[in-house]
Design a protein around this motif. Structure first.
Motif, mmCIF file in Angstrom:
data_model
loop_
_atom_site.group_PDB
_atom_site.id
_atom_site.type_symbol
_atom_site.label_atom_id
_atom_site.label_comp_id
_atom_site.label_asym_id
_atom_site.label_seq_id
_atom_site.Cartn_x
_atom_site.Cartn_y
_atom_site.Cartn_z
ATOM 1 N N ARG A 145 1.046 -46.149 39.456
ATOM 2 C CA ARG A 145 0.503 -46.902 40.596
ATOM 3 C C ARG A 145 1.086 -46.391 41.910
ATOM 4 O O ARG A 145 0.370 -46.268 42.914
ATOM 5 C CB ARG A 145 0.794 -48.389 40.408
ATOM 6 C CG ARG A 145 0.225 -49.276 41.501
ATOM 7 C CD ARG A 145 -1.275 -49.165 41.603
ATOM 8 N NE ARG A 145 -1.800 -50.098 42.604
ATOM 9 C CZ ARG A 145 -2.918 -49.889 43.294
ATOM 10 N NH1 ARG A 145 -3.630 -48.791 43.074
ATOM 11 N NH2 ARG A 145 -3.319 -50.778 44.178
ATOM 12 N N VAL A 146 2.393 -46.099 41.912
ATOM 13 C CA VAL A 146 3.030 -45.556 43.117
ATOM 14 C C VAL A 146 2.336 -44.272 43.549
ATOM 15 O O VAL A 146 1.970 -44.094 44.720
ATOM 16 C CB VAL A 146 4.527 -45.274 42.882
ATOM 17 C CG1 VAL A 146 5.152 -44.653 44.138
ATOM 18 C CG2 VAL A 146 5.281 -46.536 42.501
ATOM 19 N N ILE A 147 2.160 -43.361 42.607
ATOM 20 C CA ILE A 147 1.585 -42.052 42.921
ATOM 21 C C ILE A 147 0.123 -42.190 43.340
ATOM 22 O O ILE A 147 -0.373 -41.423 44.177
ATOM 23 C CB ILE A 147 1.747 -41.107 41.725
ATOM 24 C CG1 ILE A 147 3.246 -40.844 41.490
ATOM 25 C CG2 ILE A 147 1.013 -39.790 41.953
ATOM 26 C CD1 ILE A 147 3.550 -40.087 40.224
ATOM 27 N N ASP A 148 -0.566 -43.175 42.798
ATOM 28 C CA ASP A 148 -1.936 -43.435 43.217
ATOM 29 C C ASP A 148 -1.981 -43.849 44.689
ATOM 30 O O ASP A 148 -2.862 -43.430 45.442
ATOM 31 C CB ASP A 148 -2.553 -44.520 42.334
ATOM 32 C CG ASP A 148 -4.003 -44.820 42.700
ATOM 33 O OD1 ASP A 148 -4.798 -43.869 42.756
ATOM 34 O OD2 ASP A 148 -4.331 -45.994 42.935
ATOM 35 N N LEU A 149 -0.996 -44.673 45.099
ATOM 36 C CA LEU A 149 -0.936 -45.155 46.471
ATOM 37 C C LEU A 149 -0.313 -44.141 47.420
ATOM 38 O O LEU A 149 -0.690 -44.064 48.597
ATOM 39 C CB LEU A 149 -0.126 -46.464 46.526
ATOM 40 C CG LEU A 149 -0.782 -47.680 45.875
ATOM 41 C CD1 LEU A 149 0.234 -48.800 45.697
ATOM 42 C CD2 LEU A 149 -1.966 -48.169 46.706
ATOM 43 N N GLU A 150 0.674 -43.377 46.931
ATOM 44 C CA GLU A 150 1.386 -42.394 47.752
ATOM 45 C C GLU A 150 1.697 -41.166 46.895
ATOM 46 O O GLU A 150 2.750 -41.076 46.259
ATOM 47 C CB GLU A 150 2.674 -43.002 48.319
ATOM 48 C CG GLU A 150 3.617 -42.039 49.029
ATOM 49 C CD GLU A 150 2.954 -41.218 50.129
ATOM 50 O OE1 GLU A 150 2.143 -40.328 49.795
ATOM 51 O OE2 GLU A 150 3.264 -41.474 51.303
ATOM 52 N N PRO A 151 0.747 -40.210 46.846
ATOM 53 C CA PRO A 151 0.925 -39.032 45.983
ATOM 54 C C PRO A 151 2.153 -38.190 46.325
ATOM 55 O O PRO A 151 2.619 -37.431 45.475
ATOM 56 C CB PRO A 151 -0.367 -38.235 46.214
ATOM 57 C CG PRO A 151 -1.360 -39.238 46.706
ATOM 58 C CD PRO A 151 -0.564 -40.217 47.509
ATOM 59 N N ARG A 152 2.683 -38.335 47.540
ATOM 60 C CA ARG A 152 3.845 -37.541 47.963
ATOM 61 C C ARG A 152 5.177 -38.179 47.586
ATOM 62 O O ARG A 152 6.232 -37.673 47.978
ATOM 63 C CB ARG A 152 3.808 -37.351 49.477
ATOM 64 C CG ARG A 152 2.553 -36.681 49.993
ATOM 65 C CD ARG A 152 2.470 -36.756 51.509
ATOM 66 N NE ARG A 152 2.361 -38.129 51.985
ATOM 67 C CZ ARG A 152 2.126 -38.471 53.260
ATOM 68 N NH1 ARG A 152 1.972 -37.522 54.163
ATOM 69 N NH2 ARG A 152 2.027 -39.745 53.612
ATOM 70 N N HIS A 153 5.153 -39.258 46.853
ATOM 71 C CA HIS A 153 6.382 -40.022 46.598
ATOM 72 C C HIS A 153 7.303 -39.241 45.658
ATOM 73 O O HIS A 153 7.266 -39.381 44.436
ATOM 74 C CB HIS A 153 6.053 -41.390 46.015
ATOM 75 C CG HIS A 153 7.137 -42.401 46.239
ATOM 76 N ND1 HIS A 153 8.423 -42.224 45.772
ATOM 77 C CD2 HIS A 153 7.137 -43.572 46.920
ATOM 78 C CE1 HIS A 153 9.153 -43.267 46.122
ATOM 79 N NE2 HIS A 153 8.409 -44.096 46.834
ATOM 80 N N PHE A 154 8.170 -38.426 46.258
ATOM 81 C CA PHE A 154 9.060 -37.583 45.460
ATOM 82 C C PHE A 154 10.078 -38.399 44.667
ATOM 83 O O PHE A 154 10.546 -37.958 43.623
ATOM 84 C CB PHE A 154 9.779 -36.565 46.369
ATOM 85 C CG PHE A 154 10.369 -37.139 47.622
ATOM 86 C CD1 PHE A 154 11.603 -37.762 47.614
ATOM 87 C CD2 PHE A 154 9.684 -37.037 48.828
ATOM 88 C CE1 PHE A 154 12.148 -38.280 48.771
ATOM 89 C CE2 PHE A 154 10.223 -37.552 50.006
ATOM 90 C CZ PHE A 154 11.461 -38.183 49.976
ATOM 91 N N GLY A 155 10.388 -39.605 45.126
ATOM 92 C CA GLY A 155 11.283 -40.460 44.353
ATOM 93 C C GLY A 155 10.651 -40.896 43.048
ATOM 94 O O GLY A 155 11.283 -40.854 41.983
ATOM 95 N N ALA A 156 9.387 -41.296 43.105
ATOM 96 C CA ALA A 156 8.671 -41.689 41.894
ATOM 97 C C ALA A 156 8.484 -40.507 40.961
ATOM 98 O O ALA A 156 8.583 -40.636 39.733
ATOM 99 C CB ALA A 156 7.318 -42.300 42.266
ATOM 100 N N LEU A 157 8.231 -39.329 41.529
ATOM 101 C CA LEU A 157 8.019 -38.134 40.705
ATOM 102 C C LEU A 157 9.297 -37.723 39.973
ATOM 103 O O LEU A 157 9.250 -37.334 38.802
ATOM 104 C CB LEU A 157 7.504 -36.990 41.571
ATOM 105 C CG LEU A 157 6.063 -37.159 42.074
ATOM 106 C CD1 LEU A 157 5.764 -36.184 43.205
ATOM 107 C CD2 LEU A 157 5.070 -36.978 40.936
ATOM 108 N N THR A 158 10.441 -37.828 40.643
ATOM 109 C CA THR A 158 11.694 -37.528 39.942
ATOM 110 C C THR A 158 11.992 -38.584 38.884
ATOM 111 O O THR A 158 12.508 -38.267 37.807
ATOM 112 C CB THR A 158 12.872 -37.412 40.919
ATOM 113 O OG1 THR A 158 12.997 -38.623 41.675
ATOM 114 C CG2 THR A 158 12.711 -36.240 41.857
ATOM 115 N N GLY A 159 11.638 -39.824 39.183
ATOM 116 C CA GLY A 159 11.801 -40.868 38.178
ATOM 117 C C GLY A 159 10.943 -40.599 36.951
ATOM 118 O O GLY A 159 11.385 -40.809 35.815
ATOM 119 N N LEU A 160 9.731 -40.118 37.182
ATOM 120 C CA LEU A 160 8.859 -39.770 36.062
ATOM 121 C C LEU A 160 9.472 -38.636 35.245
ATOM 122 O O LEU A 160 9.394 -38.630 34.005
ATOM 123 C CB LEU A 160 7.486 -39.368 36.590
ATOM 124 C CG LEU A 160 6.416 -39.060 35.555
ATOM 125 C CD1 LEU A 160 6.159 -40.267 34.653
ATOM 126 C CD2 LEU A 160 5.120 -38.624 36.245
ATOM 127 N N GLY A 161 10.079 -37.679 35.935
ATOM 128 C CA GLY A 161 10.763 -36.596 35.222
ATOM 129 C C GLY A 161 11.851 -37.117 34.304
ATOM 130 O O GLY A 161 12.008 -36.646 33.171
#
Length: 206
Positions: A145-161
């Motif tokens: 949901r975060v990435i859907d709202l803000e695709p640039r969210h590098f914090g969420a992307l590292t969390g996904l990693g």
């Protein structure tokens, strides 16, 4: 917190055993460090047009101090929100997280995302809480949901990693970290994780 790290990363996981706990812990601690950032009262969120300028500057700068300041300003705008009630709830939720009251923090963030479903950082904070509680599936759904709202969210992307590492999907973890540094090329720990993951995957393919 050593106990938290032991709970989050089982020593029985092959990648954790071989790559070492320290770098994975560094990734977690850096993500948690965002919770300690001063929260301004500025009215904004992920839709703030000033974010485009900040991300552009983040791509162009070669100065680490400037990059740190830009990263902080991005986080400040993500955390802020136009609605005063939502912003106060966010402050309360972060305070509970920092005190280790994860169940109560999750309730606060759930309240926010129910009432303000377009508030990306509330979803990200709930994803973080759920990750800390060991709820990977819930955290993954919130990150989506975060990435859907803000695709640039590098914090969420590292969390996904980190979620992918915990589940043993190293290729997906690598892709998540690569996506994070695409938007913020100054994430030193993410670059370290990319190196570790690429080395591990190369070894598996031989």
């Amino acid at each position: 917190n050593p106990m938290l790290l032991r709970q989050n990363y089982s020593k029985n996981t092959p990648f954790v055993r071989r790559a070492g706990l320290k770098k994975l812990a560094a990734a977690l601690l850096l993500m948690l460090a965002t919770l300690m950032m001063p929260i301004t009262a500025a009215k904004a969120d992920q839709r703030d047009p000033r974010l485009d300028v900040l991300f552009d500057a983040l791509q162009r700068t070669a100065d680490s101090r400037a990059a740190n300041q830009l990263t902080k300003e991005i986080w400040d705008r993500w955390i802020a929100y136009d609605d005063g009630k939502a912003f106060r709830l966010m402050q309360n939720g972060i305070g509970l997280m920092n005190k280790g009251e994860l169940n109560n923090a999750e309730k606060i963030f759930s309240q926010i995302v129910t009432s303000y479903p377009d508030y990306a950082e509330a979803w990200n904070k709930r994803a973080t809480v759920r990750f800390m509680q060991g709820d990977e599936s819930g955290s993954r759904r919130d990150i989506a949901r975060v990435i859907d709202l803000e695709p640039r969210h590098f914090g969420a992307l590292t969390g996904l990693g980190m979620i992918h590492i915990r589940s043993g999907d190293l290729q997906a973890a690598l892709q998540s970290y690569e996506a994070a540094i695409h938007f913020n090329p100054h994430l030193v720990y993410a670059k370290q994780m990319i190196y570790e993951l690429a080395t591990k995957l190369k070894g598996q393919s031989l």
